[in-house]
Write an enzyme that holds these catalytic residues in place. Sequence first.
Site, PDB file in Angstrom:
ATOM      1  N   TRP A  99       0.833  -1.214   0.000  1.00  0.00           N
ATOM      2  CA  TRP A  99       0.000   0.000   0.000  1.00  0.00           C
ATOM      3  C   TRP A  99       0.861   1.254   0.000  1.00  0.00           C
ATOM      4  O   TRP A  99       0.545   2.240  -0.661  1.00  0.00           O
ATOM      5  CB  TRP A  99      -0.978  -0.009   1.173  1.00  0.00           C
ATOM      6  CG  TRP A  99      -1.898  -1.183   1.108  1.00  0.00           C
ATOM      7  CD1 TRP A  99      -1.926  -2.262   1.949  1.00  0.00           C
ATOM      8  CD2 TRP A  99      -2.913  -1.425   0.112  1.00  0.00           C
ATOM      9  NE1 TRP A  99      -2.882  -3.151   1.544  1.00  0.00           N
ATOM     10  CE2 TRP A  99      -3.504  -2.668   0.430  1.00  0.00           C
ATOM     11  CE3 TRP A  99      -3.375  -0.723  -1.003  1.00  0.00           C
ATOM     12  CZ2 TRP A  99      -4.544  -3.205  -0.344  1.00  0.00           C
ATOM     13  CZ3 TRP A  99      -4.403  -1.260  -1.767  1.00  0.00           C
ATOM     14  CH2 TRP A  99      -4.974  -2.490  -1.433  1.00  0.00           C
ATOM     15  N   ASP A 166      -1.371   6.881   6.522  1.00  0.00           N
ATOM     16  CA  ASP A 166      -2.403   5.942   6.085  1.00  0.00           C
ATOM     17  C   ASP A 166      -2.601   4.977   7.249  1.00  0.00           C
ATOM     18  O   ASP A 166      -1.754   4.126   7.511  1.00  0.00           O
ATOM     19  CB  ASP A 166      -1.942   5.206   4.820  1.00  0.00           C
ATOM     20  CG  ASP A 166      -2.922   4.096   4.408  1.00  0.00           C
ATOM     21  OD1 ASP A 166      -3.937   3.895   5.101  1.00  0.00           O
ATOM     22  OD2 ASP A 166      -2.653   3.442   3.377  1.00  0.00           O
ATOM     23  N   LYS A 190     -12.113  -1.647   8.215  1.00  0.00           N
ATOM     24  CA  LYS A 190     -11.501  -2.630   9.104  1.00  0.00           C
ATOM     25  C   LYS A 190     -11.874  -2.322  10.553  1.00  0.00           C
ATOM     26  O   LYS A 190     -12.612  -3.065  11.175  1.00  0.00           O
ATOM     27  CB  LYS A 190      -9.990  -2.653   8.910  1.00  0.00           C
ATOM     28  CG  LYS A 190      -9.625  -2.969   7.447  1.00  0.00           C
ATOM     29  CD  LYS A 190      -8.150  -2.854   7.206  1.00  0.00           C
ATOM     30  CE  LYS A 190      -7.780  -2.562   5.785  1.00  0.00           C
ATOM     31  NZ  LYS A 190      -8.158  -3.567   4.822  1.00  0.00           N
TER      32      LYS A 190
HETATM   33  N1  PLP Z   1      -3.987   1.241   2.793  1.00  0.00           N
HETATM   34  C1  PLP Z   1      -3.955   0.157   3.587  1.00  0.00           C
HETATM   35  C2  PLP Z   1      -2.991   0.117   4.735  1.00  0.00           C
HETATM   36  C3  PLP Z   1      -4.820  -0.909   3.344  1.00  0.00           C
HETATM   37  O1  PLP Z   1      -4.787  -2.001   4.138  1.00  0.00           O
HETATM   38  C4  PLP Z   1      -5.728  -0.839   2.258  1.00  0.00           C
HETATM   39  C5  PLP Z   1      -6.665  -1.931   1.969  1.00  0.00           C
HETATM   40  O2  PLP Z   1      -6.638  -2.977   2.542  1.00  0.00           O
HETATM   41  C6  PLP Z   1      -5.705   0.304   1.465  1.00  0.00           C
HETATM   42  C7  PLP Z   1      -4.843   1.327   1.766  1.00  0.00           C
HETATM   43  C8  PLP Z   1      -6.638   0.454   0.284  1.00  0.00           C
HETATM   44  O3  PLP Z   1      -7.881   0.709   0.776  1.00  0.00           O
HETATM   45  P1  PLP Z   1      -9.166   0.847  -0.174  1.00  0.00           P
HETATM   46  O4  PLP Z   1      -9.514  -0.534  -0.614  1.00  0.00           O
HETATM   47  O5  PLP Z   1     -10.174   1.453   0.761  1.00  0.00           O
HETATM   48  O6  PLP Z   1      -8.834   1.733  -1.314  1.00  0.00           O
END
Ligand code: PLP
Length: 355
Positions: A99, A166, A190
Amino acid sequence: MKKYNFNAGPSMLPREVIENTAKQILDFNGIGLSLMEISHRSKDFQPVIDESVALIKELLDVPSGYSVIFLGGGASLEFMQIPANFLIKKAGYLNTGTWAKKALKEAKLFGEVVEVASSAGDGYMKLPHNFDIPKDLDYLHITSNNTIYGTEYRKDLDSPVPLIGDMSSDIMSRPVDVSKYTCIYAGAQKNMAMAGVTVLIVKDDMLGKAPRELPTMVDYRTHVEKGSMFNTPPVVPIYSVLETMRWVKAHGGVKEMERRADERARILYDEIDRNKLFRGTVATEDRSVMNICFVMNDEYKELEKPFFDFATERGMVGIKGHRSVGGFRASCYNAQTLEGVNALVQAMKDFEAQH
Ligand code: PLP
């Protein structure tokens, strides 16, 4: 059979959050209409936004001068909106996993980006700790919990420049010093809600400085000024934020969430370390308390599928590791119970006894 939900996200939510949200979907506040059928601008819905914002501020002890907004598009859309709103000359990113890398890639579309530190060379199995943060960065972007690899910065970093976090997979699982951040964002599916809403905590006086024209919807000021009501917000997911925040508060707040997370993680990692069949994948000091990753020891590799089937028969759901790590991942967000963790540990012990 009782199910124990270890899904990585969307993931387990407290039962009463689901039940209370379902009730409102059937009949919102007893008005005879579903939560799905009312205007987001109605007098009945505004209090949902107001109380959700107030509870997030209270639970995370958000200082004055920060706004809390609800957006669509997932955390993935913020990978682009963050640099669009905050990158003036140069931004720094920590490359600590899938991510983080995606966030970094998007930022490069908007200006100079420095990879301040990376654990790619370690297969993302540990976190970078000792690195210099250039003082001329507009911000340093971190992914506090790396959902896929199971590493986590459990404390807010000390940084000479403002942080952007994030926190999609560990928000509300510990107290956070919000004052260190320009912005904290989280795809809420989550620890905070059902899927469909992103929560953003943003420092007001950092907005409007980026040297570019922004489309109205991309400019965070739009959503701050309109109280998340510039366009139609995801009303049902926001309602589930409200119920989850009420639950966190009723259960002792983020300090208690932290205590529970630490306890669950200790029980599970102790078993991973003790059991001859398994080993953890992550450097001990960087182990996430949210996403607990482990694999079969090399000499027992062929038992991976049999253990997966064995655990599934005992009611475990979602323990398959992400395809980039393999093995197993037990996600233990706020709603995870000791009963669930103990059931998994018992399955690991019983399977070991058979081999
Ligand atoms: N950032 C992290 C740490 C994540 O765990 C996730 C998804 O699991 C995301 C970003 C992406 O999230 P989204 O699916 O809401 O775009």
